[in-house]
Motif scaffolding. Structure first.
Motif, PDB file in Angstrom:
ATOM      1  N   ARG A  22      -1.078   8.825   4.654  1.00  0.00           N
ATOM      2  CA  ARG A  22      -2.088   8.210   5.480  1.00  0.00           C
ATOM      3  C   ARG A  22      -1.050   7.056   6.250  1.00  0.00           C
TER       4      ARG A  22
ATOM      5  N   SER B 259      -4.798   5.607  -7.938  1.00  0.00           N
ATOM      6  CA  SER B 259      -6.126   4.595  -8.824  1.00  0.00           C
ATOM      7  C   SER B 259      -5.212   3.215  -9.275  1.00  0.00           C
TER       8      SER B 259
ATOM      9  N   TRP C 267      -0.977   4.039  -3.239  1.00  0.00           N
ATOM     10  CA  TRP C 267       0.317   4.727  -2.296  1.00  0.00           C
ATOM     11  C   TRP C 267       1.561   3.771  -1.923  1.00  0.00           C
TER      12      TRP C 267
ATOM     13  N   GLU D 171       5.037   3.757  -0.124  1.00  0.00           N
ATOM     14  CA  GLU D 171       6.199   3.665   1.390  1.00  0.00           C
ATOM     15  C   GLU D 171       7.008   5.296   1.091  1.00  0.00           C
TER      16      GLU D 171
END
Lengths: 828, 346
Positions: free
Chosen positions: B250, B275, B285, B287
């Motif tokens: 993303r 999850s 997520w 980075e």
């Protein structure tokens, strides 16, 4: 930075049913990175409001009491309590079994269990403030005292209700990664983040309440700015009739929830406005100031200032201070002074709301080691317009809390530089530009609404946007049309963009022979020759540099090296390669390693013209030459194994590279790190590219490497010019058998293989190849002589060799070797 | 069979053949039986004592016996051969093989080469800028404001004697790769796409997760139209190459002076599959890298008209990727030169 969700909700209504997780995700995707969401209410689970009905002496313990509590269930709850201040009629916080409490002396909360205390069952515990994390909000309960909630404003007296709800402690704290905020001075307060949330969720941002500033009265208060560009605006306000007691509980609660300890009303108010608007403020006790003029000026060198944190600093002429006619009272934008601090007797104050230069504040905070909530905000360059916003909000809050406080006078001074900086910047951008950059059709009306919600004034002419940047963004990150594209894209939602691959233009294949050559060299060394590639650093230990004989007076050094002994940066990879050898000899006897890296040298005139051709070298950079080198080491049990191991590896390497004219020659002048008599120079197409050989004995001694056979090499990769058109030419396969014939020869010590090979090769037309087998010295060999075994490969391309032919050919070889080199056939 | 002598011979050698267990014995027996002075010849010599009228049948019988003995002998030979071949080799096959040479590329180089191959398959060039660089390239050209704290801070290794100068006169071991992209832009004409891997340096204290030297991998694509979402191609190429499978990513808002707008690019946490776990701070997520279109000022510094050209940068730290890929828990191992570490990648 911590943000309170309750606080944010003062300024914006969030959508119904929005989960904390979704809020964190949306804020992270569009604005700033949310690191954590902390549910403050969770800590107060199973802690309820209760009323003490009866207190009786514990039957078995003198210091304990047995209390009957009303928890709203209609049935009294029996709890044992040891506090001196427990008595019938007061409201208390009751932790029921299962609640988290921090016992005396403990640092982490534990879960409470129902238990018998000296024979009496206790259905929970009446809590002291510090046992449930409220010491900051209720600092006045004594050592053995429980928290009394009877006379507290804002406590709804519904017995049995959760304590968090009663005290308004139920809140969610949003932890923001400060790194993601550095370019957004507008986001260092709740109001700015609320504005983002309003834009993200298309909600209304509520205006900040305000109370108008009083009129100017220079007799009561005047301000003089004499600090150039360092202070653009200074708003002073003289206030009186203040009772500087505790701030209201709701305000303490808010401050405490974002990590700020409540102190007193005047200080809490400045902090509250700071956390709400991002604008730092300060109050001076008027009684402690001399004269009615506030000076914003450069400090005199050596001037002293006692700060609020009980430290004393010595000021320099580049410090800006806020002073009265006698002495400084604050380090501008960083911290106030002790001598004019508001205390419990303070009734009249000068409130400061100013606009200081970000770089100036950063410099001062850095010089004096004082990074404060104020300085971090000023550093980000706060807009001047926020001065009035914060001042009027402060006055509003003060009047709300203390209706009798008086606003006596204001003195508002703007520096001559303020106007230039105040002018709102305007940006023109077309709809096409926005859409093509984002790669997605977004309607003009959507763009208009997004930008409007962020505070941009939007005017449209056809499909062109004429925008006025809001002041709070103009000092930070918005100045060009690309910035507008970002505003639209991030609020449209990066997640909503449809992936479109770039269109393909097939122009030419990517052919990079030099890049390929380096890869090929590494692959051969690693995968065919069994060497390990390592990385080191560009700086070198001076000891290794000296041992390698490379240290020089004019070597390049780092201004602030990792260690004193590592100041020099490498002009050769050899020192660090020696370090690599040393490191590994602790664990392994035989190994080989190599590194490819740049070295750094002052360029001579010849290098200058070369490096100027390289891309982008200009100015002073061109005075440096930074060729890419390859260096390696082969470590074996003996010197001979090491030398020939490395030589063989290099022969094999160069044989496989697209390079023509590779020669290994005994080096007449070898680098310092190589041993005399065991150093060779490598030339490619006539140019010297580097050296290899055994490590110099002095180098080995200085580094404690004497006992290992260490061979080293270093070549300049930039000097290799690969020729991808080079290809091997096919030779027809032999029709007739080749014959191998081994010879053992006796020759002088001075006789070199290179000569033997050359003579033998040319001695007869059947000789196809002469291969080295062995060199031997021993008891059967006379002093000053050595034995060399070799293999002759014989072939007649047109027929099978007869044994007579083989014999005569061999004899001719021996005869020529004898005649030219004094070599004889070994008989023993 | 009338001739008892021939019969006896047949019976005798049938027994003898069955009795032997070695091929050599079989060869001896063959000579004893069929040799010039063998038993069969001896038996055949008896023909002279056979009445003439019986000689024919004697001859036939003798041939039949010879035939039978030959077959028996051959059968026995096959049986003995097969038996001998069934004897297994006696060495220990679990001993290791003769060692070939096993060297290694540095794991970061190995990763770099994988990425180079992936990007070259997309038409990217591999470029390299100088490690000794200047404030001009690493800050001025990259739209760092004049008083940006990164210029002042102690975390750049400035060259002694130049540290108090400015711009092109102030030299350092480069603190990042991005300055190299400006050098490329200044010497090439768009459209182009290239990667530029390399070493960069920052002056900070080291521990298991911090180093002074590390390896970055950067890519830049410049063309007439490069939408934000096209940047995903670069990101996905990197992550798919490294992890060997497609990885969910993303892009979100981030700030870096040299890109406008700036992105932080995250990948789905590979530990929990998105999850939420302790590795990803429950967010699902991780980075991974910054990215974004070059800031117009960076384009201008590179001599490229920002009105005409668009682009996209991504930058990723290879040390961290390799640590994730191989479970390495101490970044300092990469520059330790300790072969006990590197041999694990051979």
């Amino acid at each position: 930075m911590k943000l309170s969700l309750n606080w944010l909700s003062d300024f914006v209504s969030l959508p119904e049913g929005l989960s904390n997780k979704q809020l964190a995700y949306d804020l992270t995707m569009s604005t700033v990175e949310v690191e954590d969401m902390i549910d403050l209410g969770a800590a107060f689970k199973d802690i309820v409001l209760a009323k003490v009905l009866e207190v009786a002496q514990h039957p078995n313990a003198e210091r304990l009491k047995v209390c009957q509590l009303d928890t709203g269930t209609g049935e009294a709850s029996e709890v044992v309590c040891g506090a001196e201040n427990v008595r019938a009629g007061i409201l208390v916080a009751l932790a029921k079994p299962g609640a988290l409490v921090t016992g005396k002396g403990a640092t982490e909360p534990t879960r409470l269990k129902a238990s018998k205390i000296r024979g009496v069952t206790s259905n929970g515990m009446i809590c002291a403030a510090d046992e449930i994390g409220l010491a900051e909000l209720f600092p006045h309960t004594g050592e053995r005292g429980i928290l009394e909630l009877s006379n507290l404003e804002g406590v709804s007296a519904q017995l049995g209700a959760g304590l968090a709800e009663c005290l308004g402690l139920a809140d969610t704290i949003i932890e923001i990664d400060n790194k993601s905020l550095t370019n957004r001075p507008d986001l260092w307060g709740h109001y700015g983040v609320a504005r983002e949330l309003a834009a993200i969720y298309r909600q209304e941002l509520k205006p900040l309440p305000r109370l108008e500033l009083p009129a100017e009265n220079s007799k009561l208060l005047s301000v003089r700015i004499d600090a150039g560009r360092e202070c653009l605006r200074y708003q002073g306000v003289l206030l009186d009739g203040i009772e500087n007691s505790q701030s209201p509980f709701w305000m303490q609660r808010r401050l405490s929830s974002v990590g700020q300890r409540p102190i007193n009303l005047l200080v809490d108010l400045t902090n509250y406005v700071l956390f709400a608007t991002g604008q730092p403020l300060h109050v001076f006790d008027r009684k402690k100031l001399s004269g009615s003029t506030i000076y914003v000026r450069n400090a005199a060198p050596g001037e002293q200032l006692a700060l609020l944190d009980d430290t004393q600093i010595e000021l320099g002429s580049n410090d800006i201070v806020i002073a009265d006619e006698r002495s400084p009272h604050a380090l501008a934008g960083v911290m106030g002074g002790e001598n004019s601090a508001a205390d419990s007797d303070t009734t009249t104050v000068v409130l400061e709301i100013a606009s200081f230069n970000g770089a100036m504040v950063r410099g001062a905070a850095g010089r004096h080691g004082k990074r404060t909530e104020s300085s971090v905000r000023f550093e980000k360059c706060i807009d001047i317009a926020r001065v009035d916003l914060a001042a009027e909000y402060y006055l509003h809050l003060l009047r709300q809390i203390q209706p009798n406080s008086g606003l006596l006078a204001a003195s508002n001074v703007a520096s001559e530089y303020a106007n230039a900086s105040e002018a709102g910047s305007r940006i023109k951008v077309s709809h096409d530009f926005i859409v093509s950059r984002i790669g997605q059709q977004i309607a003009q009306s959507d763009i208009k609404s997004i930008l409007g919600s962020l505070g941009f004034a939007v005017e449209m002419t056809g499909s062109d946007f004429a925008l006025t940047v809001p002041s709070w963004r103009a000092t930070g990150d918005v100045s060009i049309k690309d910035d507008i594209v970002e505003e639209v894209a991030r609020l449209y939602g990066y997640d909503n963009l449809v992936f479109s691959p770039p269109s393909v233009v097939l122009e030419r294949a990517v052919l990079q022979p030099r890049v390929e050559l380096e890869k090929e060299i590494k692959r051969i060394l690693s995968f065919r020759l069994g060497m390990h590639e390592v990385f080191s650093y560009p700086w070198i230990e001076s000891r290794y540099n000296e041992a390698a004989g490379l240290s020089q007076a004019d070597e390049l050094k780092l201004a602030d090296p990792p260690a004193e002994s590592q100041a020099a940066i490498q002009s050769s990879l050899i020192p660090n390669m020696l370090l690599g050898v040393k490191v590994n000899l602790r664990h392994i006897q035989r190994f080989s390693l190599y590194e490819v890296a740049s070295v750094f040298r002052l360029a001579d005139a010849k290098d200058l013209s070369q490096s100027a051709q390289k891309s982008g070298y200009t100015g002073v950079e061109a005075r440096f030459n930074q060729p890419k080198m390859i260096s390696g080491a082969v470590v074996e049990n003996s010197f001979e194994e090491a030398f020939f191991g490395l030589k063989g590896a290099l022969e094999s390497l160069f044989a496989q590279l697209p390079l023509a004219g590779v020669e290994f020659l005994a080096a007449a002048e070898a680098p310092e790190w190589l041993a005399e008599g065991a150093a060779m120079v490598v030339r490619v197409a006539g140019s010297e590219i580097g050296h290899f050989g055994l490590v110099n004995k002095r180098t080995a001694r200085l580094l404690g490497l004497e006992r290992a056979g260490v061979a080293l090499f270093e070549f300049c990769l930039d000097l290799l010019k690969p020729d991808p058109s080079l290809a091997r030419t096919y030779q027809p396969l032999h029709q007739f058998p080749v014959v191998d014939f081994d010879l053992a020869l006796l020759c002088d010590e001075s006789c070199k293989w290179q000569s033997i090979e050359k003579v033998a090769r040319g001695a007869h037309r059947y000789v196809q190849a002469v291969s080295f087998l062995e060199e031997y010295r021993g008891s059967q060999i006379p002093e000053g002589k050595k034995s060399i075994s070799l293999k002759l490969t014989l072939l007649d391309p047109s027929a099978t060799l007869t044994s007579e032919q083989i014999e005569s050919s061999t004899k001719k070889v021996i005869a020529r070797l004898g005649a030219e080199l004094g070599v004889e056939l070994r008989t023993q | 069979m009338n001739n008892s002598k021939l019969n006896d011979l047949l019976a005798e050698y049938r027994t003898k053949l069955l009795a032997i267990s070695q091929l050599q014995q079989l060869r001896d027996l063959e000579i004893e039986l069929f040799g010039k002075k063998g038993a069969l010849q001896a038996a055949l010599k008896a023909i002279k004592d056979v009445p003439v009228e019986e000689r024919k049948s004697f001859g036939q019988e003798a041939n039949a016996v010879k035939e039978q003995l030959t077959v028996l002998l051959e059968q026995r030979r096959q049986a003995l051969l097969e038996e001998a071949e069934r004897v297994p080799y006696s060495f220990d096959i679990t001993r290791p093989g003769v060692a070939g040479s096993r060297g290694s590329l540095h794991p970061i180089t190995a990763m770099q080469y994988k990425l180079d191959d992936a990007f070259r398959s997309l038409g990217f060039e591999v470029y390299e800028g100088p490690e000794l660089s200047s404030e001009a390239y690493d800050f001025d050209c990259l739209n760092f404001v004049a008083d940006h704290p990164a210029r002042e801070s102690m975390d750049t290794f400035w060259l002694a004697g130049t540290e108090d100068r400015r711009g092109g006169e102030r030299l350092s071991l480069r603190p990042h790769l991005t300055g190299a992209s400006v050098r490329y832009m200044q010497t090439h004409t768009p459209p182009f796409r290239f990667v530029y891997p390399g070493r960069v340096y920052r002056n900070e204290s080291t521990d298991a997760s911090h180093e002074r030297a590390f390896y970055q991998y950067e890519a830049l694509i410049v063309d007439r139209a490069v939408s934000f979402s096209a940047g995903k191609l670069l990101v996905n190429t990197i992550l798919e190459t490294v992890f060997g499978k497609p990885i969910k990513t993303r892009m979100r808002s981030g700030f870096f002076p040299f890109v406008e707008p700036g992105f932080e690019i995250d990948m789905e946490c590979q530990v929990c599959g998105g999850s939420g776990c302790s590795v990803c701070g429950q967010s699902g997520w991780v980075e991974m890298m910054p990215g974004g279109p070059p800031h117009p000022n960076v384009f201008r510094a590179g001599g490229i008209d920002p009105e005409q050209w668009q682009g996209f940068y991504i930058n990723i730290g290879l040390d961290r990727l390799v640590m994730m890929r191989h479970n390495v828990n101490d970044i300092r191992l990469f520059r330790s030169m300790d072969l006990r570490f590197f041999q694990q990648f051979a």
